[in-house]
Write an enzyme that holds these catalytic residues in place. Structure first.
Site, mmCIF file in Angstrom:
data_model
loop_
_atom_site.group_PDB
_atom_site.id
_atom_site.type_symbol
_atom_site.label_atom_id
_atom_site.label_comp_id
_atom_site.label_asym_id
_atom_site.label_seq_id
_atom_site.Cartn_x
_atom_site.Cartn_y
_atom_site.Cartn_z
ATOM 1 N N THR A 169 9.925 -0.121 -0.303
ATOM 2 C CA THR A 169 10.556 0.109 -1.606
ATOM 3 C C THR A 169 12.008 0.521 -1.466
ATOM 4 O O THR A 169 12.836 0.189 -2.321
ATOM 5 C CB THR A 169 9.778 1.182 -2.383
ATOM 6 O OG1 THR A 169 8.432 0.740 -2.561
ATOM 7 C CG2 THR A 169 10.400 1.459 -3.740
ATOM 8 N N SER A 178 5.255 -2.723 2.716
ATOM 9 C CA SER A 178 4.505 -2.071 3.797
ATOM 10 C C SER A 178 2.994 -2.175 3.630
ATOM 11 O O SER A 178 2.255 -1.932 4.587
ATOM 12 C CB SER A 178 4.910 -0.600 3.924
ATOM 13 O OG SER A 178 4.368 0.188 2.883
ATOM 14 N N THR A 199 6.298 3.231 1.743
ATOM 15 C CA THR A 199 5.454 4.425 1.673
ATOM 16 C C THR A 199 3.954 4.115 1.675
ATOM 17 O O THR A 199 3.145 4.990 1.963
ATOM 18 C CB THR A 199 5.787 5.250 0.413
ATOM 19 O OG1 THR A 199 5.606 4.424 -0.751
ATOM 20 C CG2 THR A 199 7.218 5.758 0.464
ATOM 21 N N ASP A 200 3.564 2.875 1.362
ATOM 22 C CA ASP A 200 2.137 2.580 1.226
ATOM 23 C C ASP A 200 1.371 2.798 2.524
ATOM 24 O O ASP A 200 0.220 3.241 2.499
ATOM 25 C CB ASP A 200 1.933 1.141 0.748
ATOM 26 C CG ASP A 200 2.185 0.977 -0.734
ATOM 27 O OD1 ASP A 200 2.471 1.988 -1.408
ATOM 28 O OD2 ASP A 200 2.104 -0.166 -1.234
#
Length: 358
Positions: free
Chosen positions: A22, A71, A104-105
């Site tokens: 992101t 990610s 961040t995932d």
């Protein structure tokens, strides 16, 4: 400040490794719908160009794009490439620190991976590896990426008096050990760190610093990084009402090497799975019990006695436990399987069964 690679890699610098996410994402409608966006659209050199006027004098940055993905699509092959790049760069005397921009995932998987394979080397060399990212795309109002990246560069460059070398995460002005990263909210700006033991970067909490030092001291050795084609196949299964034995029996017919069971409560699982999981362990499949609750540890032999070959995940989430089990199985494979070889349980314990630091 320089963000060019030409004729600068021989000078002391902080390496910025771009993985996408992101922080490198772009939304077509920033004002009306900033959360509808495509991740991994901007190169890491573009992200750094936004910081030129804010960086202190004397900090030299070298960007390197390893990937530019959403990610959620992170692969084991990319983890191998990232781990090898980090280790190689740590050994380069001209690299004073490393910052990784990442989605961040799957940040918690990468954080656990890097801390398990690179933290001892980073600590011994007195260098910091810093993971960061963003919850808002780069062109959204109030985008958090530039602040997080700036703070991460500052943490990579700051004096070792503030904290030892190692692998860290930085978000929303807070710093934590990379293995403590855990995205526990879908949209909060501090989601990757809100439930992690952390400290304000500019006012280090002495108890947090003590915890960091003790944790690093308890971790004895980095685990090997699997070759790109050598990652053991491990799956996560969630226990739930109406669970069926056939769900486990299916995996016994595949080449799966390990199963992480995201159990209810303290890591218990449906009775319908008991026999099949015990059979899996007898076949040499690694079994790790974790919890689907999202918080709290899973201890051995609680709530019931563990069957032979089972391991508890400790404080590791299911996603982290999966990576830890893969690393443990790979390390055991490299041992060669002799009578004196360490088992996957021995290697898993190095990651998950560390002394509790309070």
């Amino acid at each position: 400040m320089s963000t060019k690679t030409t004729n600068t890699s021989s000078s002391p610098h902080i390496l910025i490794l771009g993985m996408g996410g992101t922080i490198a994402g772009v939304t077509p409608n920033p004002s009306a719908n900033p959360l509808q966006y495509e991740a991994g659209q901007l190169g890491v050199d573009t992200l750094l160009s936004q910081l030129k006027s804010a960086l202190p004098e004397g900090i030299r940055l070298i960007p390197q794009q390893l990937a530019n993905i959403n990610s959620r699509n992170l692969s084991e092959e990319l983890l191998t490439q990232l781990g090898n790049a980090v280790r190689e760069s740590l050994l380069n005397p001209q690299v004073s620190g490393i910052v990784i921009t990442h989605g961040t995932d799957t940040l918690e998987e990468t954080g656990l991976f890097l801390q398990s394979t690179c933290s001892k080397l980073a600590a011994s060399l007195g260098k910091r590896v810093v993971l960061t990212g963003a919850m808002l795309p780069a062109n959204a109002p109030g985008a958090d990426g530039p602040k997080n990246l700036m703070a991460s560069i500052g943490w990579a460059a700051t004096s070792l008096d503030n904290a030892p070398g190692g692998v860290y995460g930085v978000f929303s002005g807070q710093v934590c050990l990379a293995a403590d990263l855990a995205k526990r909210h879908s949209s909060a700006l501090n989601a990757p760190i809100q439930d992690s033991p952390s400290s304000p970067m500019h006012l280090i909490n002495p108890s947090w610093l003590s915890m960091v030092r003790e944790t690093l001291a308890n971790f004895k050795a980095d685990l090997p990084i699997p070759a790109e084609d050598a990652w053991p196949w491990v799956e996560i299964l969630t226990s739930h009402a109406g669970a069926r034995e056939a769900a486990i029996a299916h995996w016994l017919k595949t080449g799966v090497r390990g199963l992480v069971v995201a159990g209810s409560g303290l890591g218990g699982f449906h009775d319908a799975w008991k026999f099949a999981l015990e059979q899996a362990a007898k076949q040499g499949i690694g079994i790790v019990r974790s919890t689907r609750t999202g918080a709290g540890p899973v201890y051995p032999n609680i709530p019931e006695q563990d069957a032979p070959g089972f391991m508890a995940s400790g404080k590791l989430s299911s996603a982290k436990a999966r990576v830890a089990l893969q690393l443990a199985l790979n390390a055991a494979d490299l041992e060669g399987g002799s009578a004196k070889s360490l088992t996957w349980q021995d290697f898993f314990a190095r990651i998950a069964v560390l002394p509790e630091v309070r």
